[in-house]
Design an enzyme around this catalytic site. Structure first.
Site, short mmCIF file in Angstrom:
data_model
loop_
_atom_site.label_atom_id
_atom_site.label_comp_id
_atom_site.label_asym_id
_atom_site.label_seq_id
_atom_site.Cartn_x
_atom_site.Cartn_y
_atom_site.Cartn_z
N ASN A 114 -1.62 -5.09 -5.03
CA ASN A 114 -1.71 -4.06 -4.29
C ASN A 114 -2.76 -4.08 -2.96
O ASN A 114 -4.01 -3.96 -3.22
CB ASN A 114 -2.01 -2.84 -5.16
CG ASN A 114 -2.16 -1.53 -4.55
OD1 ASN A 114 -1.66 -1.45 -3.37
ND2 ASN A 114 -2.62 -0.46 -5.25
N TRP A 115 -2.07 -4.13 -2.09
CA TRP A 115 -3.14 -4.44 -0.84
C TRP A 115 -3.65 -2.85 -0.38
O TRP A 115 -4.70 -2.94 0.59
CB TRP A 115 -2.23 -4.88 0.42
CG TRP A 115 -1.97 -6.40 0.26
CD1 TRP A 115 -2.31 -7.38 -0.44
CD2 TRP A 115 -1.22 -7.09 1.28
NE1 TRP A 115 -1.96 -8.59 -0.54
CE2 TRP A 115 -1.24 -8.45 0.65
CE3 TRP A 115 -0.57 -6.96 2.58
CZ2 TRP A 115 -0.62 -9.50 1.47
CZ3 TRP A 115 -0.05 -8.19 3.27
CH2 TRP A 115 0.02 -9.32 2.72
N LYS A 116 -3.09 -2.09 -0.78
CA LYS A 116 -4.08 -0.52 -0.55
C LYS A 116 -3.79 -0.45 0.99
O LYS A 116 -2.84 -0.93 1.75
CB LYS A 116 -5.23 -0.66 -1.11
CG LYS A 116 -5.27 -0.77 -2.41
CD LYS A 116 -6.68 -0.40 -3.08
CE LYS A 116 -6.37 -0.62 -4.64
NZ LYS A 116 -7.42 -0.27 -5.59
N HIS B 39 -0.47 6.02 -8.67
CA HIS B 39 -1.62 5.14 -8.58
C HIS B 39 -2.84 6.29 -8.51
O HIS B 39 -2.67 7.33 -8.00
CB HIS B 39 -1.74 4.35 -7.28
CG HIS B 39 -3.17 3.26 -7.25
ND1 HIS B 39 -4.33 3.80 -7.29
CD2 HIS B 39 -3.16 2.00 -7.64
CE1 HIS B 39 -5.04 2.77 -7.17
NE2 HIS B 39 -4.35 1.89 -7.57
N GLU C 11 -5.62 6.51 -7.03
CA GLU C 11 -6.17 6.93 -5.58
C GLU C 11 -5.14 7.90 -5.22
O GLU C 11 -5.65 8.75 -4.44
CB GLU C 11 -6.03 5.62 -4.65
CG GLU C 11 -7.44 4.61 -5.19
CD GLU C 11 -7.24 3.48 -4.97
OE1 GLU C 11 -6.41 2.75 -4.24
OE2 GLU C 11 -7.93 2.51 -5.47
N GLU D 90 -4.31 0.98 -15.61
CA GLU D 90 -5.45 0.92 -14.58
C GLU D 90 -6.64 1.79 -15.15
O GLU D 90 -6.51 3.21 -14.40
CB GLU D 90 -4.92 1.05 -13.31
CG GLU D 90 -3.87 -0.06 -12.56
CD GLU D 90 -4.03 -0.10 -11.15
OE1 GLU D 90 -4.19 -1.05 -10.88
OE2 GLU D 90 -4.08 0.96 -10.36
N GLY E 293 -11.72 -1.33 -8.45
CA GLY E 293 -12.85 -1.63 -7.33
C GLY E 293 -14.27 -1.62 -7.54
O GLY E 293 -15.02 -1.54 -6.74
N SER F 238 -10.22 -4.75 -11.06
CA SER F 238 -11.17 -5.54 -11.01
C SER F 238 -10.47 -7.01 -11.83
O SER F 238 -11.53 -7.70 -12.06
CB SER F 238 -12.56 -5.35 -11.63
OG SER F 238 -13.03 -4.19 -10.69
N GLY G 3 -5.92 -5.62 -6.97
CA GLY G 3 -6.38 -4.95 -5.59
C GLY G 3 -7.04 -6.11 -4.85
O GLY G 3 -6.49 -6.97 -4.10
P1 13P Z 1 -8.97 -3.88 -7.72
O1 13P Z 1 -8.44 -5.05 -8.34
O2 13P Z 1 -9.34 -3.89 -6.50
O3 13P Z 1 -10.08 -3.10 -8.77
O4 13P Z 1 -7.84 -2.72 -7.77
C1 13P Z 1 -7.04 -2.48 -8.53
C2 13P Z 1 -5.99 -1.35 -8.34
O5 13P Z 1 -6.18 -0.43 -7.97
C3 13P Z 1 -4.47 -1.99 -8.08
O6 13P Z 1 -3.62 -1.33 -8.28
#
Ligand code: 13P
Length: 257
Positions: free
Chosen positions: A13-15, A99, A101, A171, A177, A217, A238
Site C-alpha cells: 500500500n503505497w499510500k 483503511h 487512515e 491492521e 507506521g 509495520s 506500507g
Molecule cells: P506500515 O507498513 O507503514 O506500518 O503501514 C501499514 C499500512 O497501513 C498498510 O495499509
C-alpha cells in the site's frame, strides 16, 4: 498461512507516495527480480494517478494492480472522486477499503465502507477490507468487540458467493507506521478470531478459504514469524513496500516452502 486452503497475498500500500515516473521505475525493477516460485500472489496498491502506468507495465504479469479507495456511486456529480468502473477499466483488480487512515483522517463511516464494498464487488474488483483497533481500544480490552462490529457492518448484505472475492486485512492502528509491529501471537489471535466471525456469518468453507492479511509495520525482518501464524495469510505493507528490494525480500519470504 495455510496455502492448502487459501491464497497467500503480499500487497503493497503505497499510500500517497511515488509519482507515476517513480512508480514505473519501481515496477520495472520488481518485475525483473521476482522469484520463479508462485506460492504467493502479489498486489501493488498505488495512488490513483499511477494506475495507468502500473496497469500497462503489469498487464500479463503476475503482479496485480490495486487502488486505495473508490466512491460507491457508479458516476455522478462527486468532484474529486473515482468510481469502481473507472478502476476496473484500468485493469485494476483489488481495492483497499476502510483503511484506518481513511476512516480517521477522512471521516469514513462504517456505512460508507459497506457501500464501497458493494460497489467494488459489483464492478468485479476484489476489496481488501481493513479493520483494526486503536491503542485505547486494545488497552480497554474491546479489540474483539470492535472488530466483530467492523466486520458485520462492512459485510452487511454481502452474499456467500461475493465473499469469495473479499480479502480482509487486520491492521491495528497502533502498529501502522510506528515500528510497533504486533507480536506474531497478537496478529495470529485476531486473524483467527476474524476467521471465527466469518465462520458464523458464512460457514466453515468460506471462512477457511478467505485470505486474512496482517498490516502494521510488517517488514523483511518480522514477516517470517508473522506469516508462520496459521491464520495470517499475507501482509498489507506500507513503508516496507516503498523500496523494491525490501518488498522483494518479503515476497521471497512468503514464497518459501
Ligand atoms: P506500515 O507498513 O507503514 O506500518 O503501514 C501499514 C499500512 O497501513 C498498510 O495499509
Amino acid at each position: 498461512m495455510n496455502r492448502k486452503y487459501r491464497k497467500t497475498i503480499i500487497a503493497g500500500n503505497w499510500k500517497m507516495y511515488k509519482t507515476a515516473t517513480e512508480a514505473k521505475a519501481f515496477v520495472e525493477q520488481l518485475k525483473s527480480s521476482l522469484p520463479r516460485a508462485k506460492r504467493c500472489s502479489i498486489v501493488l496498491c498505488v495512488p490513483y494517478v499511477d494506475l495507468p502506468a502500473a496497469g500497462k507495465l503489469l498487464k500479463d504479469s503476475r503482479i496485480a494492480v490495486g487502488a486505495q479507495n473508490l466512491h460507491w456511486e457508479e458516476q455522478g456529480p462527486f468532484t474529486g472522486e473515482i468510481s469502481a468502473n473507472m478502476l476496473a477499466d484500468l485493469d485494476v483488480k483489488y481495492v483497499i477499503i476502510g483503511h484506518s487512515e481513511r476512516r480517521g483522517l477522512f471521516y469514513e463511516s462504517d456505512l460508507t465502507v459497506n457501500k464501497k464494498i458493494h460497489a467494488a464487488l459489483n464492478a468485479g474488483l476484489r476489496p481488501i477490507l481493513c479493520v483494526g483497533e486503536d491503542l485505547d481500544q486494545r488497552r480497554l480490552g474491546v479489540t474483539m468487540e470492535l472488530i466483530t462490529y467492523q466486520i458485520h457492518a462492512a459485510l452487511a448484505g454481502v452474499t456467500p458467493e461475493q465473499m469469495r472475492h473479499v480479502v480482509i486485512a487486520y491492521e491495528p492502528i497502533w502498529a501502522i507506521g510506528t515500528g510497533n509491529t504486533a507480536t506474531p501471537e497478537q496478529a495470529g489471535e485476531v486473524c483467527s478470531a476474524i476467521r471465527g466471525i466469518l465462520r458464523k456469518l458464512y460457514g466453515a468453507r468460506i471462512a477457511r478459504s478467505t485470505t486474512i492479511q496482517y498490516g502494521g509495520s510488517m517488514n523483511e525482518k518480522n514477516a517470517a514469524e508473522l506469516l508462520a501464524q496459521e491464520d495470517v495469510d499475507g501482509g498489507l505493507i506500507g513503508t516496507a513496500s516503498l523500496d523494491p528490494d525490501t518488498f522483494l525480500k518479503i515476497i521471497q519470504i512468503a514464497n518459501q516452502d
